[in-house]
Design an enzyme around this catalytic site. Structure first.
Site, PDB file in Angstrom:
ATOM      1  N   ASN A   1      -2.472  -5.240   9.300  1.00  0.00           N
ATOM      2  CA  ASN A   1      -3.497  -5.001  10.319  1.00  0.00           C
ATOM      3  C   ASN A   1      -3.570  -6.142  11.319  1.00  0.00           C
ATOM      4  O   ASN A   1      -3.878  -5.927  12.494  1.00  0.00           O
ATOM      5  CB  ASN A   1      -4.859  -4.720   9.664  1.00  0.00           C
ATOM      6  CG  ASN A   1      -5.531  -5.964   9.131  1.00  0.00           C
ATOM      7  OD1 ASN A   1      -6.268  -6.643   9.838  1.00  0.00           O
ATOM      8  ND2 ASN A   1      -5.290  -6.276   7.865  1.00  0.00           N
TER       9      ASN A   1
ATOM     10  N   GLU B   1       0.828  -1.214   0.000  1.00  0.00           N
ATOM     11  CA  GLU B   1       0.000   0.000   0.000  1.00  0.00           C
ATOM     12  C   GLU B   1       0.858   1.258   0.000  1.00  0.00           C
ATOM     13  O   GLU B   1       0.568   2.222  -0.719  1.00  0.00           O
ATOM     14  CB  GLU B   1      -0.932  -0.002   1.212  1.00  0.00           C
ATOM     15  CG  GLU B   1      -1.865   1.197   1.229  1.00  0.00           C
ATOM     16  CD  GLU B   1      -2.722   1.270   2.477  1.00  0.00           C
ATOM     17  OE1 GLU B   1      -3.069   2.399   2.872  1.00  0.00           O
ATOM     18  OE2 GLU B   1      -3.043   0.211   3.055  1.00  0.00           O
TER      19      GLU B   1
END
Length: 338
Positions: free
Chosen positions: A233, A135
């Protein structure tokens, strides 16, 4: 082996929400729909989401995961993962005459647009994120000459900008909320005029899962996070659990990775899963714990989630025909433009 009975007072705290977020659900369904509509193979640039089980399941259905656009044969269909890609990747796909499906999470796309906007206004952009994460690579590629990566509070001292009055921070969507704000506070101390993004960059699902783990960690002796090691995450959930007070916290892909020694002296186990984890893997962990006396399951509810995202628009087109037409144009065998 630990000896346990169902009457021993052992319990499980099960986090809610957990597992798939809207962006992951969209991306996984997009691969399945593409395979259904166009047939195998469907090439996917990078893992569609960071979960071993999901990737292996899609591979069995005909998805082929590649790390570079150059690995995709001319005229094929390639999908971009939920993490997003830099503009140069779209250019590579166009040169390779590839039909593309963009499964970038809309919340990641929002950060990309923010980067472009602030770069166009000639701001220095401080991107808070982990070096090498897909990302971060994609977002940085939107404005490489304007973006400086800040990988945590320890990086702040070495950050330099051209004009302290024109500097903004953005962030990777899957970070620890607390650590990100610690980094932001350090940046604001160094650059008092630092501008914040117009809306929160850390995604709702990341925040909700961390909030549930914080509540759980206050009571749990042990927290088991279901997720892959390359899932940012999921890794953050382990960190949050420990900071919240859990004696131990571990990350596992599958139930059979749990070590029974972890249960020594444990009466309360917290269970959650990262945003790219299907519920079947959590169910297997609960079954594993139940077989060892942890049968009482209590839900720890931190938030309600109802967000959904529509599928990529490219799935409404005949991409096989488009790819074939692109190849014909290159070889000169296509219909005349006259």
């Amino acid at each position: 082996m630990v000896s346990m009975t169902a009457s021993s007072g052992r319990r499980v705290l099960l986090a809610a929400p957990r597992g798939y977020c809207a962006g992951v659900d969209r991306a996984v369904i997009a691969v399945e729909k593409a395979l259904e509509q166009y047939g195998a193979p469907i090439y996917v640039r990078h893992e569609i989401v960071h979960n071993k089980y999901v990737v292996q399941t899609l591979e069995r259905k005909g998805a082929i995961f590649v790390e570079r656009t150059a690995e995709v044969p001319e005229g094929a269909i390639v999908m971009f993962s939920a993490h997003g890609v830099a503009p140069v990747v779209h250019e590579e796909a166009a040169r390779g005459k590839l039909a593309t499906i963009d499964a970038t999470c809309p919340l990641v796309t929002k950060v990309h647009k923010e980067a472009v906007r602030f770069a166009n206004e000639d701001f220095d952009i401080l991107l808070i994120g982990h070096e090498g994460h897909e990302e971060v690579i994609g977002t940085s590629g939107e404005a490489p000459e304007h973006i400086t990566l800040v990988d945590g509070p320890g990086d702040v001292a070495k950050v330099e900008v051209r004009d302290p009055s024109k500097v903004v921070w953005l962030s990777q969507t899957t970070l620890s909320v607390d650590e990100t704000m610690e980094t932001v506070d350090a940046l604001k101390e160094k650059f008092p005029q630092l501008i914040s993004p117009p809306s929160d960059d850390i995604c709702y699902a990341t925040q909700n899962r961390q909030l549930a783990v914080k509540q759980m960690g206050e009571e749990a002796d042990l927290v088991i996070v279901v997720g892959s090691r390359n899932s940012s995450n999921s890794v953050r959930l382990v960190e949050v659990a420990k900071l919240a007070g859990a004696r131990d916290a571990y990350l596992v892909d599958f139930a059979d990775e749990i070590d029974e020694a972890w249960l020594e002296g444990v009466s309360t186990v917290g269970v959650t899963s990262g945003a790219s984890v299907p519920e079947i893997l959590v169910e297997q962990v609960l079954e594993w714990l139940s077989q060892r006396g942890f049968e009482d399951v209590e839900i720890v509810k931190a938030a309600e989630e109802s967000i959904t995202f529509s599928l990529p628009k490219e799935l409404r087109r005949d991409l096989r025909a488009e790819a074939a037409a692109l190849v014909e144009q290159r070889t000169g065998n296509g219909p005349s433009a006259e």
